[in-house]
Motif scaffolding. Sequence first.
Motif, PDB file in Angstrom:
ATOM      1  N   GLU A  70     -39.284  17.723 -51.911  1.00  0.00           N
ATOM      2  CA  GLU A  70     -40.194  18.816 -51.568  1.00  0.00           C
ATOM      3  C   GLU A  70     -39.530  19.799 -50.608  1.00  0.00           C
ATOM      4  OE1 GLU A  70     -43.293  21.321 -51.590  1.00  0.00           O
ATOM      5  OE2 GLU A  70     -42.955  19.609 -52.919  1.00  0.00           O
ATOM      6  N   ARG A  71     -38.804  19.286 -49.626  1.00  0.00           N
ATOM      7  CA  ARG A  71     -38.101  20.162 -48.684  1.00  0.00           C
ATOM      8  C   ARG A  71     -37.037  20.995 -49.404  1.00  0.00           C
ATOM      9  NH1 ARG A  71     -41.824  18.369 -46.583  1.00  0.00           N
ATOM     10  NH2 ARG A  71     -42.054  17.418 -44.517  1.00  0.00           N
ATOM     11  N   LEU A  72     -36.343  20.370 -50.349  1.00  0.00           N
ATOM     12  CA  LEU A  72     -35.310  21.094 -51.091  1.00  0.00           C
ATOM     13  C   LEU A  72     -35.920  22.199 -51.950  1.00  0.00           C
ATOM     14  CD1 LEU A  72     -32.914  18.220 -52.260  1.00  0.00           C
ATOM     15  CD2 LEU A  72     -32.736  19.675 -50.230  1.00  0.00           C
ATOM     16  N   ARG A  73     -37.066  21.930 -52.542  1.00  0.00           N
ATOM     17  CA  ARG A  73     -37.737  22.964 -53.339  1.00  0.00           C
ATOM     18  C   ARG A  73     -38.126  24.149 -52.461  1.00  0.00           C
ATOM     19  NH1 ARG A  73     -40.713  18.403 -55.236  1.00  0.00           N
ATOM     20  NH2 ARG A  73     -39.823  17.600 -57.179  1.00  0.00           N
ATOM     21  N   GLU A  74     -38.592  23.849 -51.266  1.00  0.00           N
ATOM     22  CA  GLU A  74     -38.958  24.928 -50.344  1.00  0.00           C
ATOM     23  C   GLU A  74     -37.731  25.769 -49.997  1.00  0.00           C
ATOM     24  OE1 GLU A  74     -40.697  22.842 -47.086  1.00  0.00           O
ATOM     25  OE2 GLU A  74     -42.528  22.322 -48.176  1.00  0.00           O
ATOM     26  N   GLY A  75     -36.596  25.116 -49.769  1.00  0.00           N
ATOM     27  CA  GLY A  75     -35.373  25.857 -49.489  1.00  0.00           C
ATOM     28  C   GLY A  75     -34.899  26.646 -50.692  1.00  0.00           C
ATOM     29  N   THR A  83     -31.206  25.479 -49.640  1.00  0.00           N
ATOM     30  CA  THR A  83     -31.419  24.118 -50.119  1.00  0.00           C
ATOM     31  C   THR A  83     -30.550  23.151 -49.323  1.00  0.00           C
ATOM     32  OG1 THR A  83     -31.815  24.973 -52.351  1.00  0.00           O
ATOM     33  CG2 THR A  83     -31.382  22.620 -52.152  1.00  0.00           C
ATOM     34  N   GLY A  84     -29.297  23.535 -49.103  1.00  0.00           N
ATOM     35  CA  GLY A  84     -28.394  22.704 -48.311  1.00  0.00           C
ATOM     36  C   GLY A  84     -28.846  22.573 -46.871  1.00  0.00           C
ATOM     37  N   VAL A  85     -29.318  23.666 -46.301  1.00  0.00           N
ATOM     38  CA  VAL A  85     -29.828  23.628 -44.926  1.00  0.00           C
ATOM     39  C   VAL A  85     -31.032  22.691 -44.847  1.00  0.00           C
ATOM     40  CG1 VAL A  85     -30.836  24.989 -43.059  1.00  0.00           C
ATOM     41  CG2 VAL A  85     -28.976  25.948 -44.437  1.00  0.00           C
ATOM     42  N   ALA A  86     -31.906  22.757 -45.856  1.00  0.00           N
ATOM     43  CA  ALA A  86     -33.086  21.893 -45.882  1.00  0.00           C
ATOM     44  C   ALA A  86     -32.695  20.421 -45.938  1.00  0.00           C
ATOM     45  CB  ALA A  86     -33.965  22.249 -47.081  1.00  0.00           C
ATOM     46  N   TYR A  87     -31.612  20.103 -46.627  1.00  0.00           N
ATOM     47  CA  TYR A  87     -31.129  18.721 -46.719  1.00  0.00           C
ATOM     48  C   TYR A  87     -30.759  18.203 -45.329  1.00  0.00           C
ATOM     49  CZ  TYR A  87     -28.512  14.766 -48.755  1.00  0.00           C
ATOM     50  OH  TYR A  87     -28.065  13.510 -49.109  1.00  0.00           O
ATOM     51  N   VAL A  88     -30.003  19.000 -44.591  1.00  0.00           N
ATOM     52  CA  VAL A  88     -29.573  18.598 -43.252  1.00  0.00           C
ATOM     53  C   VAL A  88     -30.772  18.503 -42.309  1.00  0.00           C
ATOM     54  CG1 VAL A  88     -28.154  19.259 -41.271  1.00  0.00           C
ATOM     55  CG2 VAL A  88     -27.270  19.557 -43.596  1.00  0.00           C
ATOM     56  N   GLU A  89     -31.697  19.431 -42.427  1.00  0.00           N
ATOM     57  CA  GLU A  89     -32.887  19.404 -41.573  1.00  0.00           C
ATOM     58  C   GLU A  89     -33.757  18.187 -41.877  1.00  0.00           C
ATOM     59  OE1 GLU A  89     -33.405  24.191 -40.675  1.00  0.00           O
ATOM     60  OE2 GLU A  89     -34.620  23.245 -42.244  1.00  0.00           O
ATOM     61  N   PHE A  90     -33.846  17.806 -43.155  1.00  0.00           N
ATOM     62  CA  PHE A  90     -34.586  16.593 -43.508  1.00  0.00           C
ATOM     63  C   PHE A  90     -33.969  15.377 -42.829  1.00  0.00           C
ATOM     64  CE2 PHE A  90     -34.321  12.738 -46.040  1.00  0.00           C
ATOM     65  CZ  PHE A  90     -35.657  12.367 -46.109  1.00  0.00           C
ATOM     66  N   ALA A  91     -32.654  15.247 -42.913  1.00  0.00           N
ATOM     67  CA  ALA A  91     -31.978  14.098 -42.308  1.00  0.00           C
ATOM     68  C   ALA A  91     -32.232  14.035 -40.807  1.00  0.00           C
ATOM     69  CB  ALA A  91     -30.480  14.167 -42.590  1.00  0.00           C
ATOM     70  N   SER A  92     -32.233  15.189 -40.167  1.00  0.00           N
ATOM     71  CA  SER A  92     -32.471  15.247 -38.729  1.00  0.00           C
ATOM     72  C   SER A  92     -33.908  14.877 -38.379  1.00  0.00           C
ATOM     73  CB  SER A  92     -32.151  16.653 -38.214  1.00  0.00           C
ATOM     74  OG  SER A  92     -32.361  16.745 -36.821  1.00  0.00           O
ATOM     75  N   ALA A  93     -34.858  15.301 -39.219  1.00  0.00           N
ATOM     76  CA  ALA A  93     -36.277  15.041 -38.959  1.00  0.00           C
ATOM     77  C   ALA A  93     -36.705  13.642 -39.386  1.00  0.00           C
ATOM     78  CB  ALA A  93     -37.136  16.079 -39.678  1.00  0.00           C
ATOM     79  N   HIS A  94     -36.009  13.058 -40.372  1.00  0.00           N
ATOM     80  CA  HIS A  94     -36.375  11.746 -40.916  1.00  0.00           C
ATOM     81  C   HIS A  94     -35.150  10.829 -40.951  1.00  0.00           C
ATOM     82  CE1 HIS A  94     -40.314  13.278 -42.326  1.00  0.00           C
ATOM     83  NE2 HIS A  94     -39.644  14.381 -42.598  1.00  0.00           N
ATOM     84  N   PRO A  95     -34.580  10.513 -39.790  1.00  0.00           N
ATOM     85  CA  PRO A  95     -33.335   9.729 -39.777  1.00  0.00           C
ATOM     86  C   PRO A  95     -33.480   8.331 -40.369  1.00  0.00           C
ATOM     87  CG  PRO A  95     -34.262   9.896 -37.568  1.00  0.00           C
ATOM     88  CD  PRO A  95     -35.026  10.855 -38.427  1.00  0.00           C
ATOM     89  N   ALA A  96     -34.650   7.715 -40.210  1.00  0.00           N
ATOM     90  CA  ALA A  96     -34.837   6.368 -40.752  1.00  0.00           C
ATOM     91  C   ALA A  96     -34.845   6.400 -42.278  1.00  0.00           C
ATOM     92  CB  ALA A  96     -36.132   5.762 -40.223  1.00  0.00           C
ATOM     93  N   HIS A  97     -35.585   7.334 -42.853  1.00  0.00           N
ATOM     94  CA  HIS A  97     -35.571   7.469 -44.312  1.00  0.00           C
ATOM     95  C   HIS A  97     -34.156   7.745 -44.808  1.00  0.00           C
ATOM     96  CE1 HIS A  97     -39.986   8.144 -43.892  1.00  0.00           C
ATOM     97  NE2 HIS A  97     -40.018   7.598 -45.086  1.00  0.00           N
ATOM     98  N   PHE A  98     -33.472   8.651 -44.141  1.00  0.00           N
ATOM     99  CA  PHE A  98     -32.120   9.028 -44.557  1.00  0.00           C
ATOM    100  C   PHE A  98     -31.194   7.817 -44.543  1.00  0.00           C
ATOM    101  CE2 PHE A  98     -27.919  11.030 -43.827  1.00  0.00           C
ATOM    102  CZ  PHE A  98     -27.897  11.912 -44.894  1.00  0.00           C
ATOM    103  N   ALA A  99     -31.351   6.950 -43.547  1.00  0.00           N
ATOM    104  CA  ALA A  99     -30.494   5.773 -43.438  1.00  0.00           C
ATOM    105  C   ALA A  99     -30.727   4.789 -44.574  1.00  0.00           C
ATOM    106  CB  ALA A  99     -30.733   5.081 -42.098  1.00  0.00           C
ATOM    107  N   VAL A 100     -31.968   4.683 -45.042  1.00  0.00           N
ATOM    108  CA  VAL A 100     -32.314   3.687 -46.051  1.00  0.00           C
ATOM    109  C   VAL A 100     -32.128   4.211 -47.468  1.00  0.00           C
ATOM    110  CG1 VAL A 100     -34.198   2.256 -46.971  1.00  0.00           C
ATOM    111  CG2 VAL A 100     -33.919   2.519 -44.496  1.00  0.00           C
ATOM    112  N   MET A 101     -32.352   5.486 -47.688  1.00  0.00           N
ATOM    113  CA  MET A 101     -32.348   6.060 -49.033  1.00  0.00           C
ATOM    114  C   MET A 101     -31.052   5.819 -49.798  1.00  0.00           C
ATOM    115  SD  MET A 101     -34.195   9.624 -47.998  1.00  0.00           S
ATOM    116  CE  MET A 101     -33.570  10.589 -49.378  1.00  0.00           C
ATOM    117  N   PHE A 102     -29.936   5.741 -49.084  1.00  0.00           N
ATOM    118  CA  PHE A 102     -28.640   5.606 -49.736  1.00  0.00           C
ATOM    119  C   PHE A 102     -27.996   4.250 -49.454  1.00  0.00           C
ATOM    120  CE2 PHE A 102     -29.548  10.046 -48.776  1.00  0.00           C
ATOM    121  CZ  PHE A 102     -29.479  10.597 -50.043  1.00  0.00           C
ATOM    122  N   SER A 103     -28.795   3.315 -48.931  1.00  0.00           N
ATOM    123  CA  SER A 103     -28.318   1.966 -48.624  1.00  0.00           C
ATOM    124  C   SER A 103     -28.578   1.068 -49.826  1.00  0.00           C
ATOM    125  CB  SER A 103     -29.032   1.432 -47.376  1.00  0.00           C
ATOM    126  OG  SER A 103     -28.585   0.150 -47.039  1.00  0.00           O
TER     127      SER A 103
END
Length: 206
Positions: A70-75, A83-103
């Motif tokens: 959803e964040r990427l669509r907004e970007g 879109t790329g900026v939104a990706y980095v901002e998502f990771a910063s705002a949701h660090p726990a999700h970011f850590a698990v999503m690619f584990s």
Amino acid sequence: MRETYHHGDLRRRLLDLTAETVAGRGVSEVSLRSLARAAGVSHTAPRNHFGSRAGLLTAFATEGHLILAERLREGAATSFLETGVAYVEFASAHPAHFAVMFSQEDLVVDDPAFVAARQQTFGVLCAGVEGLQDAGKVSDAAAAAIAGWSLVHGLATLALTGNLDASSVRAYVAEPDLSALARRAASMLYGSGTTAAPAAAERKEV
């Protein structure tokens, strides 16, 4: 004292506790028993919702991909660069999700809901680079997608792990704001990115 939850409320509470645990102590510290204790419910209650630790983390990762998509669509509504900026901002705002999503070792990677959510995320990315290819700005959409993903994922990871500051990169580029740094780095790869990306259709994963 045992807490009383409606069915959906307990599921939400367990996901929120997962976020707190991952952010505070890391993915390895997540267990169904400890979450049940923190939620004030029986140790078997989390299994009624997720089946296993892997099921819990997969549901958490699925949620992360849906938020990210959803964040990427907004970007993308502004430009592919955003879109790329939104990706980095998502990771910063949701660090726990970011850590698990690619584990992947912690997840049920063939879970249908997880696969569908992940495809949404990468569908936006693929649509963006294909739009750039159609506009003649890149010649190889697949390579551009990998390059763009690597850039923003790497930048987000460096920031979240503290390596961006430890390596003095921020001082070198004189850019204290992570979003501005992401925008600056992405523009080196794709240019100003003023063209809005097309709406993402269903696509195969990168």
